[in-house]
Design a protein around this motif. Structure first.
Motif, PDB file in Angstrom:
ATOM      1  N   GLN A   1      -8.080  -3.958   3.778  1.00 13.43           N
ATOM      2  CA  GLN A   1      -6.994  -4.904   3.518  1.00 13.43           C
ATOM      3  C   GLN A   1      -6.868  -5.923   4.642  1.00 13.43           C
ATOM      4  O   GLN A   1      -6.684  -7.117   4.416  1.00 13.43           O
ATOM      5  CB  GLN A   1      -5.681  -4.134   3.353  1.00 13.43           C
TER       6      GLN A   1
ATOM      7  N   LEU B   1       0.816  -1.214   0.000  1.00 15.52           N
ATOM      8  CA  LEU B   1       0.000   0.000   0.000  1.00 15.52           C
ATOM      9  C   LEU B   1       0.851   1.266   0.000  1.00 15.52           C
ATOM     10  O   LEU B   1       0.444   2.283  -0.560  1.00 15.52           O
ATOM     11  CB  LEU B   1      -0.917   0.000   1.229  1.00 15.52           C
TER      12      LEU B   1
ATOM     13  N   ASN C   1      -9.653  -8.370   4.393  1.00 12.16           N
ATOM     14  CA  ASN C   1      -9.380  -9.317   3.305  1.00 12.16           C
ATOM     15  C   ASN C   1      -8.370 -10.376   3.730  1.00 12.16           C
ATOM     16  O   ASN C   1      -8.516 -11.557   3.423  1.00 12.16           O
ATOM     17  CB  ASN C   1      -8.857  -8.548   2.085  1.00 12.16           C
TER      18      ASN C   1
ATOM     19  N   ASN D   1      -8.854   2.043   3.884  1.00  8.67           N
ATOM     20  CA  ASN D   1      -8.188   1.124   2.959  1.00  8.67           C
ATOM     21  C   ASN D   1      -7.446   0.030   3.717  1.00  8.67           C
ATOM     22  O   ASN D   1      -7.491  -1.147   3.357  1.00  8.67           O
ATOM     23  CB  ASN D   1      -7.217   1.911   2.076  1.00  8.67           C
ATOM     24  N   GLU D   2      -6.757   0.420   4.805  1.00 12.57           N
ATOM     25  CA  GLU D   2      -6.031  -0.580   5.590  1.00 12.57           C
ATOM     26  C   GLU D   2      -6.985  -1.536   6.293  1.00 12.57           C
ATOM     27  O   GLU D   2      -6.699  -2.729   6.424  1.00 12.57           O
ATOM     28  CB  GLU D   2      -5.127   0.112   6.603  1.00 12.57           C
TER      29      GLU D   2
END
Length: 665
Positions: free
Chosen positions: A511, A298, A514, A507-508
């Motif tokens: 992630q 990232l 996921n 976003n983190e």
């Protein structure tokens, strides 16, 4: 997590007219940001109910690191907690402290715990779409960037049981041809799981594991070996397996391709950052990094270019500096004119001088055999004079405390001295830190003839450095607390910065989610494979049982005489077709009923003495003629044979045959 990145960007950035502006709006923005994204200080002030389990888990992880050298402190706590709780549930323990007591008393429990934490889910050419991209796009470009004489160096980090490393060997053999691949390609495969590495080194796999391969590739690269298939020996020698901890050990350098798939997702952000730094150092300029589908770079756009974001393939950018711990340059010392054929006394004095050296020292010839072990090395590492002449790879020092074989190969290939600093080694109850120097030696013709390995004890210096680091961290903490007073000077420009940070946090978080899903998926896949194995075994046993039952029924059906099987309680367990034809009762009408309670043409009470005698003597009795009526009411004489039956906890078998028709007079 975001706080540490925010403070350096705001440090020293003060607007001259920011203090009186939007004070109330600034305070409300701070409160909302704290609700959406708690920082490290808020987490430290978390409720005491959560603190105790977290502290107990940290103590357990420190105990595991000190007792067995496995450092799990960089792993994600959610994944670690779930896997450790699974093992604790298997052994019936509820608290971390009780489980630590079990580890202290049972050495075998460590192995079971490591097998639970280290999920080994892999297969040949896993995720075929990603491997297809690697084969058709990355490998041709990689080969084209090198001259025909240059070696291709590949590292499979976290190789598990070896399927990924052998997939790489097959892929390069298909791209270059087997002969060219044997000459140029060298694959390093590493993992922290010794059990998985032993399986990988054997190169043996069951037929089911090779189902992802086409029949042509299976026949080309695997050979029958008993009930399994083994990877072909010549290519196997180009794959080097070794234990390596990517969070602690020095990386393999000058790589053209580095594959680390579905491994980073188990580590926290700090550990991932350190690992990516090592990977960046390991790759040559323009080298490729291949990650798993749940992993992403990232914040490394300055060091890596994206080759394909969907397949998670990245390329190291050119012109970037390596890690601060570059290997030491080769130091050339002038020779004092030692003669190869000296007199015996001179040779003896030389050997005594080498043996009396102040630091442990080992020499290995060009064939990998140990030629010199000095006194300090023998004393410190438990070696003996009898180890001289043995292959170095057979000695424990070759892979513990650090994998030396790959470093020796690297130093020989690059013809330069390599240094590995502050290697941790357990010496009884104490921890020792060593600086290891690997130096290749060349003969007068410039060819490699030997390699020397020296070990320098830097325990005291390392401990002092750790103490200095701790004091520095305390000073930095005090400085950060002082800098926190500058947060009141943030202006409208900080609002935009806050929005960017919130997007990064989201976003983190996505992630991280996921990665958690991918971890859960691998756990489910591992459990599914176990269930499939159990299902196959149950299906085989069911087929065998059905076959035995069908065979028994066919035997009983083929007997023309009436056959009745009674258990020890004289209940009917079997009633064949001959008995149906003789007495007119179907099997479902009599099974599990007491034989002497049945009402049909045979006077069963006359047979009770016969049956009791057979049960008692366990010998065959009869024939006994009995007058009876057939299923159509015709008088007959029936010969009865009674035999003992060993099945179903004992019983008898009655055989009934019509002997003659009774006279009607």
């Amino acid at each position: 997590m975001n706080e540490s990145r925010k403070e350096p960007r705001n440090e020293g950035r003060q607007e001259p007219h920011s203090e009186p502006r939007n004070e109330s709006r600034k305070e409300s923005r701070k409160e909302s940001r704290k609700e959406l994204r708690p920082d490290a200080r808020q987490e430290a002030r978390g409720d005491s109910q959560k603190a105790a389990p977290n502290e107990a888990l940290e103590e357990l992880l420190l105990f595991i690191r000190e007792a067995r050298g496995f450092d799990f402190t960089g792993y994600k706590r959610s994944t670690l907690g779930r896997r450790i709780h699974k093992r604790m549930s298997d052994v019936g323990i509820d608290s971390y402290q009780d489980y630590q007591d079990l580890l202290e008393t049972s050495a075998d429990e460590f192995g079971a715990l490591f097998n639970t934490i280290l999920i080994n889910v892999t297969s040949f050419f896993r995720d075929p779409e990603a491997w297809t991209f690697l084969q058709h796009e990355v490998v041709p470009e990689l080969i084209a960037s090198l001259t025909p004489d240059q070696e291709i160096r590949v590292w499979s980090a976290g190789c598990s049981s070896g399927e990924e490393a052998y997939s790489l060997a097959i892929m390069f053999a298909e791209a270059l041809g087997i002969e060219e691949s044997l000459r140029r390609v060298k694959i390093y495969a590493t993992d922290v799981d010794e059990e998985a590495l032993r399986e990988a080194r054997s190169g043996l796999y069951p037929t089911k594991s090779l189902e992802p391969l086409s029949p042509e590739l299976r026949d080309k690269y695997f050979e029958p070996n008993g009930a399994q298939l083994s990877f072909r020996a010549d290519l196997r020698r180009r794959v080097i397996f070794g234990r390596h901890d990517i969070t602690r050990d020095a990386p393999i350098s000058r790589l053209d391709l580095l594959i680390c798939r579905n491994t980073l997702m188990y580590f926290n952000v700090e550990a991932q950052t350190q690992i990516v730094d090592r990977f960046h150092f390991a790759l040559r300029q323009g080298g490729f990094l291949f990650l798993g589908k749940a992993e992403m770079l990232l914040n490394d756009a300055e060091r890596f270019d994206v080759a394909d974001i969907r397949q998670r393939v990245f390329r190291r950018r050119t012109g970037e500096a390596g890690l601060p711990y570059q290997p030491a340059p080769l130091k050339v010392r002038s020779s004092s004119g030692l003669e190869l054929h000296s007199v015996a006394r001179t040779r003896q004095l030389r050997d005594l001088v080498l043996d009396a050296g102040p630091i442990p020292w080992i020499a290995i010839d060009g064939d990998g055999a140990v030629v010199v072990i000095n006194h300090q090395a023998r004393m410190q590492f438990g070696l003996s004079a009898g180890d001289v002449g043995r292959p170095f790879q057979d000695l424990e020092i070759s892979y513990r405390p650090v994998e030396l074989r790959s470093l020796i190969d690297q130093a020989t290939h690059e013809r330069r001295t390599l240094r590995v600093n502050r290697v941790e080694r357990r010496a009884g109850e104490e921890t020792q830190f060593l600086d290891i120097l690997i130096q290749p030696l060349s003969g007068p013709n410039g060819l490699h003839v030997a390699t020397t390995i020296s070990f320098t004890d830097v325990t005291v210096a390392t401990q002092l450095k750790a103490e200095v680091k701790r004091v520095r961290e305390d000073l930095e903490t005090a400085y950060e607390e002082l800098q926190s007073t500058n947060e009141e000077l943030e202006t409208t420009n900080e609002e935009l910065q806050s929005s960017i940070e919130e997007l990064e946090t989201t976003n983190e978080e996505l992630q991280s989610t996921n990665e958690e899903l991918e971890t859960t998926n691998e756990e489910l896949q591992s459990g599914n494979e176990e269930l499939e194995t159990m299902n196959d075994e149950m299906r085989i046993r069911t087929e065998e049982l059905d076959e035995a039952r069908a065979f028994l029924e066919a035997v009983l059906t083929s007997i023309a005489a009436g056959v009745v099987v009674l258990d020890s309680k004289l209940r009917v367990k079997s009633w064949n077709r001959g008995a149906v034809d003789l007495w007119g009762l179907r099997s479902d009408e009599v099974v599990d009923k007491v034989f002497f309670d049945l009402d049909f043409g045979l006077p069963t009470e006359e047979l009770r003495p016969l049956v009791k005698d057979c049960l008692k003597s366990r010998q065959r009795t009869g024939p006994v003629p009995v007058h009876a009526l057939s299923r159509i009411g015709r008088p007959i004489t029936c010969d009865i044979f009674c035999s003992p039956f060993d099945g179903h906890n004992g019983g008898v078998v009655l055989m009934m045959e019509e002997s003659r028709i009774l006279s009607t007079d």
